[in-house]
Design a protein around this motif. Structure first.
Motif, PDB file in Angstrom:
ATOM      1  N   ILE A   1       0.832  -1.202   0.000  1.00 54.33           N
ATOM      2  CA  ILE A   1       0.000   0.000   0.000  1.00 54.33           C
ATOM      3  C   ILE A   1       0.869   1.254   0.000  1.00 54.33           C
ATOM      4  CG2 ILE A   1      -1.619   1.352   1.406  1.00 54.33           C
ATOM      5  CD1 ILE A   1      -3.007  -1.304   2.092  1.00 54.33           C
ATOM      6  N   SER A   2       1.976   1.203   0.714  1.00 50.46           N
ATOM      7  CA  SER A   2       2.860   2.371   0.784  1.00 50.46           C
ATOM      8  C   SER A   2       3.533   2.697  -0.533  1.00 50.46           C
ATOM      9  CB  SER A   2       3.945   2.136   1.845  1.00 50.46           C
ATOM     10  OG  SER A   2       3.372   2.012   3.114  1.00 50.46           O
ATOM     11  N   ARG A   3       3.784   1.686  -1.336  1.00 51.89           N
ATOM     12  CA  ARG A   3       4.538   1.932  -2.562  1.00 51.89           C
ATOM     13  C   ARG A   3       3.707   1.960  -3.842  1.00 51.89           C
ATOM     14  NH1 ARG A   3       7.782  -3.749  -3.722  1.00 51.89           N
ATOM     15  NH2 ARG A   3       6.173  -4.631  -5.033  1.00 51.89           N
ATOM     16  N   TYR A   4       2.426   1.620  -3.767  1.00 51.74           N
ATOM     17  CA  TYR A   4       1.645   1.414  -4.989  1.00 51.74           C
ATOM     18  C   TYR A   4       1.678   2.605  -5.944  1.00 51.74           C
ATOM     19  CZ  TYR A   4      -2.481   4.296  -4.107  1.00 51.74           C
ATOM     20  OH  TYR A   4      -3.331   5.355  -3.935  1.00 51.74           O
ATOM     21  N   SER A   5       1.636   3.811  -5.423  1.00 54.97           N
ATOM     22  CA  SER A   5       1.594   4.975  -6.316  1.00 54.97           C
ATOM     23  C   SER A   5       2.966   5.337  -6.882  1.00 54.97           C
ATOM     24  CB  SER A   5       1.001   6.181  -5.588  1.00 54.97           C
ATOM     25  OG  SER A   5       1.836   6.568  -4.511  1.00 54.97           O
ATOM     26  N   HIS A   6       3.997   4.694  -6.373  1.00 61.90           N
ATOM     27  CA  HIS A   6       5.360   4.982  -6.825  1.00 61.90           C
ATOM     28  C   HIS A   6       5.976   3.860  -7.640  1.00 61.90           C
ATOM     29  CE1 HIS A   6       5.268   8.382  -4.107  1.00 61.90           C
ATOM     30  NE2 HIS A   6       4.876   7.566  -3.153  1.00 61.90           N
ATOM     31  N   LYS A   7       5.371   2.673  -7.595  1.00 57.53           N
ATOM     32  CA  LYS A   7       6.016   1.532  -8.254  1.00 57.53           C
ATOM     33  C   LYS A   7       5.087   0.816  -9.237  1.00 57.53           C
ATOM     34  CE  LYS A   7       9.124  -2.267  -7.440  1.00 57.53           C
ATOM     35  NZ  LYS A   7       9.775  -3.143  -6.497  1.00 57.53           N
ATOM     36  N   ASN A   8       4.235  -0.067  -8.742  1.00 55.94           N
ATOM     37  CA  ASN A   8       3.466  -0.951  -9.633  1.00 55.94           C
ATOM     38  C   ASN A   8       1.969  -0.669  -9.686  1.00 55.94           C
ATOM     39  OD1 ASN A   8       5.780  -2.438 -10.407  1.00 55.94           O
ATOM     40  ND2 ASN A   8       5.659  -3.613  -8.507  1.00 55.94           N
TER      41      ASN A   8
ATOM     42  N   ASP B   1       0.261  -3.586  -7.229  1.00 54.90           N
ATOM     43  CA  ASP B   1       0.628  -3.568  -5.815  1.00 54.90           C
ATOM     44  C   ASP B   1      -0.597  -3.578  -4.914  1.00 54.90           C
ATOM     45  OD1 ASP B   1       3.366  -3.795  -5.989  1.00 54.90           O
ATOM     46  OD2 ASP B   1       3.753  -1.652  -5.818  1.00 54.90           O
ATOM     47  N   LEU B   2      -1.671  -2.909  -5.314  1.00 55.28           N
ATOM     48  CA  LEU B   2      -2.903  -2.963  -4.517  1.00 55.28           C
ATOM     49  C   LEU B   2      -3.486  -4.374  -4.511  1.00 55.28           C
ATOM     50  CD1 LEU B   2      -4.612   0.408  -5.476  1.00 55.28           C
ATOM     51  CD2 LEU B   2      -3.319  -0.152  -3.395  1.00 55.28           C
ATOM     52  N   ARG B   3      -3.383  -5.058  -5.625  1.00 58.58           N
ATOM     53  CA  ARG B   3      -3.847  -6.456  -5.678  1.00 58.58           C
ATOM     54  C   ARG B   3      -2.976  -7.343  -4.790  1.00 58.58           C
ATOM     55  NH1 ARG B   3      -4.747  -6.029 -12.026  1.00 58.58           N
ATOM     56  NH2 ARG B   3      -6.927  -5.398 -12.013  1.00 58.58           N
ATOM     57  N   LYS B   4      -1.687  -7.085  -4.795  1.00 59.14           N
ATOM     58  CA  LYS B   4      -0.782  -7.854  -3.932  1.00 59.14           C
ATOM     59  C   LYS B   4      -1.093  -7.574  -2.461  1.00 59.14           C
ATOM     60  CE  LYS B   4       3.075  -8.330  -7.150  1.00 59.14           C
ATOM     61  NZ  LYS B   4       4.488  -7.999  -7.399  1.00 59.14           N
ATOM     62  N   ALA B   5      -1.412  -6.329  -2.136  1.00 58.69           N
ATOM     63  CA  ALA B   5      -1.789  -5.994  -0.762  1.00 58.69           C
ATOM     64  C   ALA B   5      -3.044  -6.766  -0.350  1.00 58.69           C
ATOM     65  CB  ALA B   5      -2.026  -4.489  -0.622  1.00 58.69           C
ATOM     66  N   ALA B   6      -4.021  -6.822  -1.242  1.00 58.57           N
ATOM     67  CA  ALA B   6      -5.254  -7.559  -0.950  1.00 58.57           C
ATOM     68  C   ALA B   6      -4.965  -9.044  -0.766  1.00 58.57           C
ATOM     69  CB  ALA B   6      -6.276  -7.341  -2.065  1.00 58.57           C
ATOM     70  N   ARG B   7      -4.103  -9.587  -1.602  1.00 56.96           N
ATOM     71  CA  ARG B   7      -3.746 -11.003  -1.494  1.00 56.96           C
ATOM     72  C   ARG B   7      -3.017 -11.273  -0.179  1.00 56.96           C
ATOM     73  NH1 ARG B   7      -5.016 -15.845  -1.601  1.00 56.96           N
ATOM     74  NH2 ARG B   7      -3.486 -17.330  -2.321  1.00 56.96           N
ATOM     75  N   SER B   8      -2.116 -10.372   0.203  1.00 56.49           N
ATOM     76  CA  SER B   8      -1.409 -10.529   1.473  1.00 56.49           C
ATOM     77  C   SER B   8      -2.386 -10.457   2.641  1.00 56.49           C
ATOM     78  CB  SER B   8      -0.332  -9.445   1.629  1.00 56.49           C
ATOM     79  OG  SER B   8       0.706  -9.644   0.705  1.00 56.49           O
TER      80      SER B   8
END
Length: 66
Positions: free
Chosen positions: A42-49, A53-60
């Protein structure tokens, strides 16, 4: 086609998915590990992927209830 969020092909090398190995090794510390991943993605989503990254956060987050 590889699913880079739920089942990345490169995470299954060696016959076990990496997340399953980590879960087995960490035991009760697996949940805090997953929470850390949620914070990271969540911290990096707007700067990286972005959305990935939001989908990965949800999966985590899903892993925290296992």
């Amino acid at each position: 086609m590889s699913d880079s969020v739920n089942q990345p092909a490169h995470y299954k090398t060696g016959g076990i998915e990496t997340i399953d190995y980590i879960k087995a090794k960490l035991g009760p510390e697996f949940r805090p590990y997953c929470i850390g991943n949620v914070i990271k993605y969540i911290s990096r989503y707007s700067h990286k992927n972005g959305l990935e990254d939001l989908r990965k956060a949800a999966r985590s987050e899903e892993h925290t209830s296992e």
